[in-house]
Design an enzyme around this catalytic site. Structure first.
Site, short mmCIF file in Angstrom:
data_model
loop_
_atom_site.label_atom_id
_atom_site.label_comp_id
_atom_site.label_asym_id
_atom_site.label_seq_id
_atom_site.Cartn_x
_atom_site.Cartn_y
_atom_site.Cartn_z
N SER A 5 4.96 -7.18 -11.77
CA SER A 5 4.13 -6.74 -10.65
C SER A 5 3.03 -5.80 -11.14
O SER A 5 3.17 -5.11 -12.15
CB SER A 5 4.97 -6.04 -9.58
N ASN A 6 1.94 -5.76 -10.39
CA ASN A 6 0.81 -4.93 -10.80
C ASN A 6 1.15 -3.45 -10.83
O ASN A 6 0.58 -2.69 -11.61
CB ASN A 6 -0.37 -5.19 -9.86
N GLU A 7 2.11 -3.03 -9.99
CA GLU A 7 2.53 -1.63 -10.02
C GLU A 7 3.19 -1.31 -11.35
O GLU A 7 2.93 -0.26 -11.96
CB GLU A 7 3.49 -1.35 -8.86
N GLU A 16 0.84 -15.10 -21.39
CA GLU A 16 0.94 -15.42 -19.97
C GLU A 16 -0.13 -14.69 -19.18
O GLU A 16 -0.76 -15.25 -18.29
CB GLU A 16 2.33 -15.03 -19.44
N SER A 75 13.02 -13.54 -15.34
CA SER A 75 13.38 -12.78 -14.15
C SER A 75 14.82 -13.04 -13.70
O SER A 75 15.35 -14.15 -13.88
CB SER A 75 12.43 -13.11 -13.00
N GLY A 128 12.88 -18.40 -18.62
CA GLY A 128 14.04 -17.74 -18.03
C GLY A 128 14.01 -16.25 -18.29
O GLY A 128 14.74 -15.75 -19.16
#
Length: 388
Positions: free
Chosen positions: A370-372, A243, A126, A124
């Site tokens: 995210s990769n950004e 992860e 995001s 839990g």
């Protein structure tokens, strides 16, 4: 090169998979057809009975005591044989976190149940406004007597509909001077706690793997706080580091690469210097990711908290997954573009799943941060970013 003893170990693992995991289940995994929760649980029980459910755990907690190279060989062999993935949330993410920061009572209760598969965990983290930018989370937890009272919402919660437990990040000090401060980690019983509402998010492919989870005055025992209050951001680094090691999916990428070579050969594409070069580039990238993962695994086993190498691994591993599924679709050609049972190519009935798998992997550069965002973190850590 592996030693003779290591090769014998790999063969022992290979034979165990073939004798204890049904061929039809392995075929489903290899063709990205999806398996049931019951099939995954049956495989978990088989590994647990053999003592192999958590090879990377220390011996005192039910692990194998294997070396880093043995763990690597084990994971690679399972992936190459198409054995089902047991999931990352309990075994790879929460378990090591509890070993570092959990109370003795938490370790005694939860670690054996994670190991056996008795508890199924989800993550839990995001929220609607806090996914890649996790520090912006707003789900609140207030300590009232001997309970935390939780209110808020979690989003994109993978497998919450099958899980009975959740480890969650919640904001326990809204007045903290920085957003990363004032966050704590709680262990929440989804199956037996009133006030929790789990709603499905149906994906474009018609499947349900993610969910919304709502908390309305949910009472969580104070004893379910992991570590210290307001230190959850520190603990999340261990969780996310583990992860991102699994997100690289090295074993799966190796299996996909082998499948790509086979299909490309059948289609005559290996005669094309351009296509051969694209396969070679993917193979070189995979070798580099493997080297990074092995180095990070050695550091984690030595007691170090994962650093930016975890962020690097997440970026490169997810991008390689996407590249390989795209190449598989290109190699299969028109057969991969067919949709629906009635439209499948009778000569290659598996080909339509390649396109589905290609779409499914679009999300791997988003989830887990995210990769950004990962690139921003790397830049700031190296003193290259302008943020505070």
């Amino acid at each position: 090169m592996f030693t003779a003893q290591e090769q014998e170990f790999a063969e022992e693992v290979r034979q165990f998979v073939r004798s204890h995991c049904p061929a039809e289940v392995r075929a489903k995994v290899s063709e990205a057809a999806g398996i049931t929760a019951a099939e995954r649980q049956a495989w978990h029980r088989a590994l647990h009975a053999r003592g192999w459910a958590a090879p990377h755990w220390p011996l005192e907690h039910g692990g194998t005591g294997w070396s880093a190279i043995q763990c690597y060989i084990f994971a690679e062999t399972l992936a190459e044989e198409g054995a089902p993935d047991l999931g990352s949330f309990g075994l790879k993410m929460l378990g090591p976190t509890l070993m570092h920061y959990g109370t003795q009572a938490q370790k005694s209760r939860y670690l054996p149940r994670i190991l056996s598969g008795e508890d199924i965990w989800c993550q839990g983290f995001s929220e609607p406004g806090a996914g890649s930018d996790l520090a912006s989370l707003k789900t609140r937890a207030e300590l009232v007597d001997d309970h935390w009272v939780v209110n808020g919402q979690k989003m994109w919660t993978t497998m919450a509909h099958e899980a009975n437990m959740m480890f969650a990040l919640v904001r326990t000090d809204p007045a903290a001077p920085k957003p990363q401060m004032g966050i704590s980690m709680l262990l929440i019983d989804l199956a037996n706690t009133p006030g929790i509402d789990i709603r499905p998010i149906i994906l474009l492919n018609g499947e349900r793997t993610t969910n919304e989870v709502f908390f309305d005055n949910v009472k969580v025992p104070a004893a379910n706080l992991v570590g210290e209050a307001n230190k959850g951001w520190t603990y999340s680094r261990v969780v996310l580091g583990n992860e991102r090691l699994s997100i690289a999916r090295i074993g799966i990428n190796r299996r996909q690469l082998a499948r790509l070579k086979r299909i490309a050969g059948e289609q005559g594409l290996t005669a094309s210097p351009t296509f051969r070069a694209r396969i070679a580039e993917a193979e070189i990238e995979l070798a580099a990711i493997e080297a990074l993962a092995m180095g990070m695994l050695a550091r984690v086993r030595a007691g170090f908290v994962p650093g930016i190498e975890a962020n690097m691994l997440k970026i490169r591993g997810s991008e390689l997954q996407q590249r390989l599924t795209r190449l598989l679709v290109e190699a299969a050609g028109r057969s991969a573009a067919r949709h629906g049972a009635e439209a499948r190519d009778p000569d290659r009935p598996w080909a339509h799943r390649l396109f589905k798998n290609h779409f499914d992997t679009r999300v791997v550069s988003i989830y887990g941060g995210s990769n950004e965002i990962q690139r921003n973190i790397i830049a700031k850590t190296l003193g290259l970013g302008g943020g505070k």
